[in-house]
Design an enzyme around this catalytic site. Sequence first.
Site, PDB file in Angstrom:
ATOM      1  N   LYS A 118       0.887  -1.178   0.000  1.00  0.00           N
ATOM      2  CA  LYS A 118       0.000   0.000   0.000  1.00  0.00           C
ATOM      3  C   LYS A 118       0.914   1.214   0.000  1.00  0.00           C
ATOM      4  O   LYS A 118       1.429   1.623   1.025  1.00  0.00           O
ATOM      5  CB  LYS A 118      -0.876  -0.010   1.254  1.00  0.00           C
ATOM      6  N   VAL A 120       1.385   7.621  13.007  1.00  0.00           N
ATOM      7  CA  VAL A 120       0.744   6.492  12.323  1.00  0.00           C
ATOM      8  C   VAL A 120       1.424   5.183  12.726  1.00  0.00           C
ATOM      9  O   VAL A 120       0.758   4.150  12.890  1.00  0.00           O
ATOM     10  CB  VAL A 120       0.743   6.693  10.785  1.00  0.00           C
ATOM     11  N   GLY A 121       2.730   5.228  12.928  1.00  0.00           N
ATOM     12  CA  GLY A 121       3.445   4.025  13.377  1.00  0.00           C
ATOM     13  C   GLY A 121       2.857   3.450  14.657  1.00  0.00           C
ATOM     14  O   GLY A 121       2.749   2.226  14.826  1.00  0.00           O
ATOM     15  N   GLU A 173       9.996  17.045  14.478  1.00  0.00           N
ATOM     16  CA  GLU A 173      10.282  16.817  13.065  1.00  0.00           C
ATOM     17  C   GLU A 173       9.438  17.779  12.229  1.00  0.00           C
ATOM     18  O   GLU A 173       8.212  17.779  12.322  1.00  0.00           O
ATOM     19  CB  GLU A 173       9.947  15.374  12.681  1.00  0.00           C
ATOM     20  N   CYS A 225      13.868  11.310   6.059  1.00  0.00           N
ATOM     21  CA  CYS A 225      13.808  10.923   7.476  1.00  0.00           C
ATOM     22  C   CYS A 225      15.161  11.162   8.129  1.00  0.00           C
ATOM     23  O   CYS A 225      15.247  11.364   9.332  1.00  0.00           O
ATOM     24  CB  CYS A 225      13.397   9.472   7.612  1.00  0.00           C
ATOM     25  N   GLU A 283       9.571   2.070  10.875  1.00  0.00           N
ATOM     26  CA  GLU A 283      10.626   3.068  10.630  1.00  0.00           C
ATOM     27  C   GLU A 283       9.940   4.418  10.599  1.00  0.00           C
ATOM     28  O   GLU A 283       9.126   4.675   9.706  1.00  0.00           O
ATOM     29  CB  GLU A 283      11.326   2.801   9.293  1.00  0.00           C
ATOM     30  N   GLY A 342       6.940   5.598   7.948  1.00  0.00           N
ATOM     31  CA  GLY A 342       6.128   6.811   7.911  1.00  0.00           C
ATOM     32  C   GLY A 342       6.256   7.557   9.220  1.00  0.00           C
ATOM     33  O   GLY A 342       7.264   7.441   9.927  1.00  0.00           O
ATOM     34  N   SER A 343       5.218   8.297   9.563  1.00  0.00           N
ATOM     35  CA  SER A 343       5.291   9.152  10.752  1.00  0.00           C
ATOM     36  C   SER A 343       5.160   8.328  12.037  1.00  0.00           C
ATOM     37  O   SER A 343       4.591   7.232  12.035  1.00  0.00           O
ATOM     38  CB  SER A 343       4.167  10.182  10.697  1.00  0.00           C
TER      39      SER A 343
END
Length: 501
Positions: free
Chosen positions: A180, A237-238, A390, A289, A255, A233-234
């Site tokens: 995805k 969301v992780g 970030e 990142c 990650e 991703g962020s």
Amino acid sequence: MATAAAPRVYKNFINGEWVDSRSGNAYENRNPANADELIGMFVSSNAEDVDLAVDAAKLAYQKWRLVPAPKRAEILFRAAELLVQHKEQFSKDMTSEMGKVLAETRGDVQEAIDMTYYMAGEGRRLFGQTTPSELPDKFAMSVRQSIGTCGLITPWNFPMAIPSWKIMPALISGNTVVLKPAEDTPLSSYNLVQILTDAGVPEGVVNLVSGNGPNAGAPLAEHLDVPVVSFTGSTAVGRLIAEACAPEFKHCSLEMGGKNIIIVMEDANLDLAVDGAIWGGFGTTGQRCTAASRIAVHKSVYHDFISRFVARVKKLRVGDGLDPGIDMGPCINEQQLKTVMDYVQIGQTEGAKLLTGGHCLTEGPYAKGWFHEPTVFGDCNPKMRVAQEEIFGPVVSLIPIGRLEEAVEVANGVPYGLSASIYTRNVNRAFQAIRDLFTGIVYVNAPTIGAETHLPFGGTKKTGNGHREAAIAAIDFYTEWKTLYIDYSDKLQRAQIDNAE
Ligand code: NAD
């Protein structure tokens, strides 16, 4: 009267076929440097599409896991060769959908090529261990086994490299995948999946569902037939992904975000450090990142560094990444540009000194894109939000520091732990920093970016959950160890622990 051609609709790839989504809906993928340019329509997938893709992957797994790994590798080798042939076109496609300059998108495709060759090579290794048994006439070893269907959820900043970091180790290990990709950059994943298909990956082994996170990503992470989930991703969301994986104890690799630092000591080669800070801070418009969003500079060279650095930043040419001579492209989308503008405001409110930049660019060639000036804040306190959070844009915060111990404390004093770098010509200091920086990656006399595919990649604290991508570390994630004891003594031998007098 001529009518405009209808935009191309890019479909999902399920069980070896390009298919519409069950919802019948599609969304627009537009060029962040020019919102008038529609790259294509991509289908909006939902849980039903994910179910179909997972069913296909689950079925295909029964055969794929039994294909000898060197044979799986032959397909990956072919895919790598095809990627080489299509590199220029895929790089241009990527700049159009993502915005980073062509030299960088060529690097992104190259990373996918490197990863594909590297993992193809693993097809003839996938080493386990053989080791002596503690008992006579007994043989002991460990082998790797595949796990099943892997759900792969990826971000937009490395649109082909990151999917390849996940797909290639998963496939060579004998797993099947459902990818995805990020909604902003689906074309690069489309290109990658098409190449794998052309290279001969059997139907159902690689599946692609495009769409947004909650509708297409969440059902994939939650799916009961997906025992492995790899997410980049962020951090926010992780956490959701980790929660979705926890009830079933899935293999879950995360990650996530970073707040990386370059430390410049008083004995550094300042020209080299400025080069590194420019590349680390503003490469990919600061949307890596591993971007160097903080630069801690020793007080004795601080003003010298500032004047050289800011002079160079002012010369950076911002624009469409397809135009030769451009150094920095746009932000990925309107929301990301707004985030950058918000942080510029926050930095000024906090009392950071705006040394250059600070504005979004809206006139002339910038009118249709999400452009922002490269921006530098000076005299930052390490606890300011611009030095802690970030931003993921072209904003660099300079922090004056004294001794190395202070620099390391500043470096480690953020919630993230991806990449750190030190510029010094003192070997003792370099090794002290290597020992004390608590990050997944440390560079000496090089910026915070520049990962190579045969070394582990990932971070500590809120950047990662203990796994690594790339290298053998990735194989560790996509396989389970199976330990084998083969007794050829023809009698019951108890293990040493059961033989204690
Ligand atoms: P994001 O977290 O918004 O999205 C990442 C992916 O997750 C996308 O495919 C998105 O559709 C999906 N997603 C969103 N909500 C979801 C949900 N509820 N369930 C399942 N999937 C969902 O991140 P982004 O904006 O695409 O990427 C930027 C972030 O990625 C930054 O924080 C950056 O630091 C991080 N990143 C980390 C690394 C690394 O290796 N550590 C590499 C690249 C990017």
